[in-house]
Design a protein around this motif. Structure first.
Motif, PDB file in Angstrom:
ATOM      1  N   GLU A  77       6.436  89.519 -37.953  1.00  0.00           N
ATOM      2  CA  GLU A  77       5.542  90.421 -38.677  1.00  0.00           C
ATOM      3  C   GLU A  77       6.322  91.334 -39.609  1.00  0.00           C
ATOM      4  O   GLU A  77       5.866  91.648 -40.712  1.00  0.00           O
ATOM      5  N   LEU A  78       7.516  91.761 -39.167  1.00  0.00           N
ATOM      6  CA  LEU A  78       8.345  92.614 -40.022  1.00  0.00           C
ATOM      7  C   LEU A  78       8.715  91.891 -41.305  1.00  0.00           C
ATOM      8  O   LEU A  78       8.501  92.400 -42.415  1.00  0.00           O
ATOM      9  N   VAL A  79       9.254  90.681 -41.186  1.00  0.00           N
ATOM     10  CA  VAL A  79       9.677  89.934 -42.370  1.00  0.00           C
ATOM     11  C   VAL A  79       8.461  89.527 -43.201  1.00  0.00           C
ATOM     12  O   VAL A  79       8.504  89.560 -44.438  1.00  0.00           O
ATOM     13  N   GLY A  80       7.354  89.152 -42.534  1.00  0.00           N
ATOM     14  CA  GLY A  80       6.137  88.819 -43.269  1.00  0.00           C
ATOM     15  C   GLY A  80       5.605  89.985 -44.061  1.00  0.00           C
ATOM     16  O   GLY A  80       5.103  89.824 -45.184  1.00  0.00           O
ATOM     17  N   THR A  81       5.729  91.188 -43.507  1.00  0.00           N
ATOM     18  CA  THR A  81       5.295  92.390 -44.223  1.00  0.00           C
ATOM     19  C   THR A  81       6.176  92.646 -45.437  1.00  0.00           C
ATOM     20  O   THR A  81       5.686  92.987 -46.521  1.00  0.00           O
ATOM     21  N   LEU A  82       7.479  92.462 -45.285  1.00  0.00           N
ATOM     22  CA  LEU A  82       8.380  92.618 -46.429  1.00  0.00           C
ATOM     23  C   LEU A  82       8.063  91.594 -47.510  1.00  0.00           C
ATOM     24  O   LEU A  82       8.075  91.909 -48.710  1.00  0.00           O
ATOM     25  N   LEU A  83       7.772  90.355 -47.096  1.00  0.00           N
ATOM     26  CA  LEU A  83       7.429  89.306 -48.058  1.00  0.00           C
ATOM     27  C   LEU A  83       6.176  89.676 -48.839  1.00  0.00           C
ATOM     28  O   LEU A  83       6.141  89.571 -50.083  1.00  0.00           O
ATOM     29  N   LEU A  84       5.157  90.116 -48.128  1.00  0.00           N
ATOM     30  CA  LEU A  84       3.920  90.539 -48.794  1.00  0.00           C
ATOM     31  C   LEU A  84       4.199  91.633 -49.804  1.00  0.00           C
ATOM     32  O   LEU A  84       3.715  91.599 -50.941  1.00  0.00           O
ATOM     33  N   MET A  85       4.992  92.624 -49.411  1.00  0.00           N
ATOM     34  CA  MET A  85       5.209  93.777 -50.285  1.00  0.00           C
ATOM     35  C   MET A  85       6.070  93.436 -51.487  1.00  0.00           C
ATOM     36  O   MET A  85       5.864  93.981 -52.573  1.00  0.00           O
ATOM     37  N   ILE A  86       7.025  92.533 -51.305  1.00  0.00           N
ATOM     38  CA  ILE A  86       7.840  92.110 -52.454  1.00  0.00           C
ATOM     39  C   ILE A  86       6.981  91.363 -53.464  1.00  0.00           C
ATOM     40  O   ILE A  86       7.010  91.644 -54.676  1.00  0.00           O
ATOM     41  N   ILE A  87       6.195  90.393 -52.993  1.00  0.00           N
ATOM     42  CA  ILE A  87       5.392  89.594 -53.914  1.00  0.00           C
ATOM     43  C   ILE A  87       4.272  90.430 -54.529  1.00  0.00           C
ATOM     44  O   ILE A  87       4.153  90.530 -55.752  1.00  0.00           O
ATOM     45  N   ALA A  88       3.442  91.032 -53.670  1.00  0.00           N
ATOM     46  CA  ALA A  88       2.309  91.815 -54.185  1.00  0.00           C
ATOM     47  C   ALA A  88       2.792  93.064 -54.906  1.00  0.00           C
ATOM     48  O   ALA A  88       2.144  93.532 -55.847  1.00  0.00           O
ATOM     49  N   GLY A  89       3.943  93.614 -54.469  1.00  0.00           N
ATOM     50  CA  GLY A  89       4.419  94.870 -55.035  1.00  0.00           C
ATOM     51  C   GLY A  89       4.995  94.766 -56.422  1.00  0.00           C
ATOM     52  O   GLY A  89       5.184  95.784 -57.093  1.00  0.00           O
ATOM     53  N   HIS A  90       5.315  93.540 -56.872  1.00  0.00           N
ATOM     54  CA  HIS A  90       5.799  93.471 -58.259  1.00  0.00           C
ATOM     55  C   HIS A  90       5.029  92.445 -59.100  1.00  0.00           C
ATOM     56  O   HIS A  90       4.806  92.674 -60.288  1.00  0.00           O
ATOM     57  N   GLU A  91       4.587  91.314 -58.505  1.00  0.00           N
ATOM     58  CA  GLU A  91       3.894  90.303 -59.300  1.00  0.00           C
ATOM     59  C   GLU A  91       2.591  90.840 -59.899  1.00  0.00           C
ATOM     60  O   GLU A  91       2.275  90.589 -61.063  1.00  0.00           O
ATOM     61  N   THR A  92       1.834  91.586 -59.097  1.00  0.00           N
ATOM     62  CA  THR A  92       0.558  92.110 -59.582  1.00  0.00           C
ATOM     63  C   THR A  92       0.760  93.098 -60.723  1.00  0.00           C
ATOM     64  O   THR A  92       0.088  93.031 -61.758  1.00  0.00           O
ATOM     65  N   THR A  93       1.708  94.022 -60.545  1.00  0.00           N
ATOM     66  CA  THR A  93       1.945  95.033 -61.582  1.00  0.00           C
ATOM     67  C   THR A  93       2.577  94.423 -62.822  1.00  0.00           C
ATOM     68  O   THR A  93       2.277  94.825 -63.953  1.00  0.00           O
TER      69      THR A  93
END
Length: 423
Positions: free
Chosen positions: A246-262
């Motif tokens: 869950e820790l690594v999955g959360t980091l993955l979500l935040m990296i992708i969603a945190g820059h691709e969307t913006t």
């Protein structure tokens, strides 16, 4: 929205996946003619049979009101244990969308698990904490703007997506997570492969998991004032609160969603303002704000086209179509954003002075509403205002129609954005 277990309902719901009037719409990486493709999907219905890569059947939810209901429906789940084709052998080996179905984290969790995971991350995205990031976002923006002239090619063009729209949000999310700057470009390349849903997506998923595992171990060895260290502390306080996956999955979500969307949001806004400079003048004259630009871009040209996945936990009649239990559902944000029933007959027009009765759904709705929405809005407004203040004559270097689409049916943007800083 009503529920029904039968092949067809008395109200006339069509059974899915039998499409109305022909074969299912085939979704493939590319995104060319996005607005026209979205219009065809909306015309086919509120819930439309589609084929995903690998010929996996799914449905796309294309209209605003029906999508809004789906996003909060108590019998539409996110956990892939409900994804029938994933477990019956229908999904082919190496399927490029596997990451979106199986990543361990908020986006694939329901109920108490979702609330637990979301609660651990939510503290980083309170209004106060996001507002406190504004000076740093402005500083990073100014540094990128300073470097744009040096990034110009021999003909004077600058690839704005690469040299401005990408590095700004990537720097912000990596600083927030405590990710070394040397890893940023590779993380971007890997997330692009995953979002592109093409060959190599699974290999990219394995590599990005390995990289983010290394990030977590580095922060475990040397904790800092970052979100990864905070998540690790929560994990160590009570191991049941956050597993290693869950820790690594959360980091993955935040990296992708945190820059691709913006990245897509900034790109799409610059493109729209350069294509219709009258809209830019509305902002400069004070008749609209940069916040208005961001919200209209989110509606008119959503950074996410079709987001996977949700699954009915039983046969459901949704938007007049019977969707069998376990069918993967796409939230078609770009189609819903131009729904004339929600935004009027001119829904296809970019209008920063628009005051729609319906609020766009580009950041989702309900329990899974995007936690990073306030940060994305902050980054985009700061970036756009500073960009056009520094380079007021900035304009597209090629006609809008020649801009190549980003190769993804998930992300919605252009692949490149060549501009001239002096117009």
């Amino acid at each position: 929205m009503t529920d029904d277990r039968r092949p067809a309902s008395p109200s006339g719901a069509a059974a899915c996946p039998a499409p109305p009037g022909g074969a299912p719409h085939r979704l493939a990486p590319g995104g060319a003619g996005r607005a026209a493709a979205d219009a065809l999907l909306r015309a086919a219905g509120a819930v439309v049979p589609v084929l995903l890569p690998g010929d996996v059947p799914a449905v796309a939810v294309t209209r605003h009101e029906v999508l809004r209901e789906v996003l909060t429906h108590p019998e539409v789940a996110k956990n892939a244990c409900h994804f029938t084709a994933l477990h019956d052998g229908t999904v082919p080996p190496g399927w490029p969308l596997t990451t979106f179905a199986t990543v361990d984290g908020m986006t694939t969790a329901d109920g108490d698990d979702h609330r637990r995971l979301r609660g651990l991350v939510a503290k980083a995205f309170t209004a106060r904490r996001v507002a406190a990031l504004r000076p740093r976002v402005a500083e990073l923006t100014a540094a990128r703007l300073d470097g744009l002239p040096a990034a110009a090619a021999a003909d004077g063009t600058v690839e704005l997506r690469r040299h401005f729209a990408y590095p700004l949000p990537m720097a912000v999310i990596c600083e927030l997570l405590g990710v070394d700057a040397a890893l940023r470009d590779r993380l971007h390349e890997l997330s692009n492969l995953i979002v592109g849903t093409a060959e190599g997506a699974q290999a990219a998923h394995r590599e990005i998991i390995a990289v983010l595992t290394q990030v977590a171990e580095a922060r475990r060895a040397e904790p800092g004032d970052d979100l990864t260290s905070a998540l690790l502390a929560a994990q160590e306080e009570d191991g049941d609160r956050l597993s290693a996956g869950e820790l690594v999955g959360t980091l993955l979500l935040m990296i992708i969603a945190g820059h691709e969307t913006t990245l897509n949001l900034i790109t799409n806004a610059v493109r729209a303002l350069c294509t219709d400079r009258g809209q830019l003048e509305l902002v400069r004259d004070g008749r609209a704000t940069w916040d208005d630009v961001v919200e209209e871009t989110l509606r008119h040209d959503s950074p996410v086209a079709h987001f996977p996945f949700r699954y009915p936990v039983r046969d459901l009649e949704i938007g007049g179509t019977l969707v069998p239990r376990g069918t993967p559902m796409l939230a078609s944000y770009s189609a819903a954003g131009r729904d004339p029933e929600a935004y009027g007959p001119d829904a296809d027009r970019f209008d920063v002075a628009r005051r729609p009765a319906a609020r766009h759904l580009s950041f989702g709705h309900g329990p899974h509403y995007c936690l990073g929405a306030p940060l994305a809005r902050l980054e985009a407004t700061v970036a756009l205002e500073a960009l056009f203040a520094r380079y007021p004559a900035l304009d597209l270097a090629v006609p809008d129609a020649e801009l190549p689409p980003h190769r993804s049916f998930i992300g919605n943007s252009t692949h490149v954005l060549p501009v001239r800083l002096s117009g």
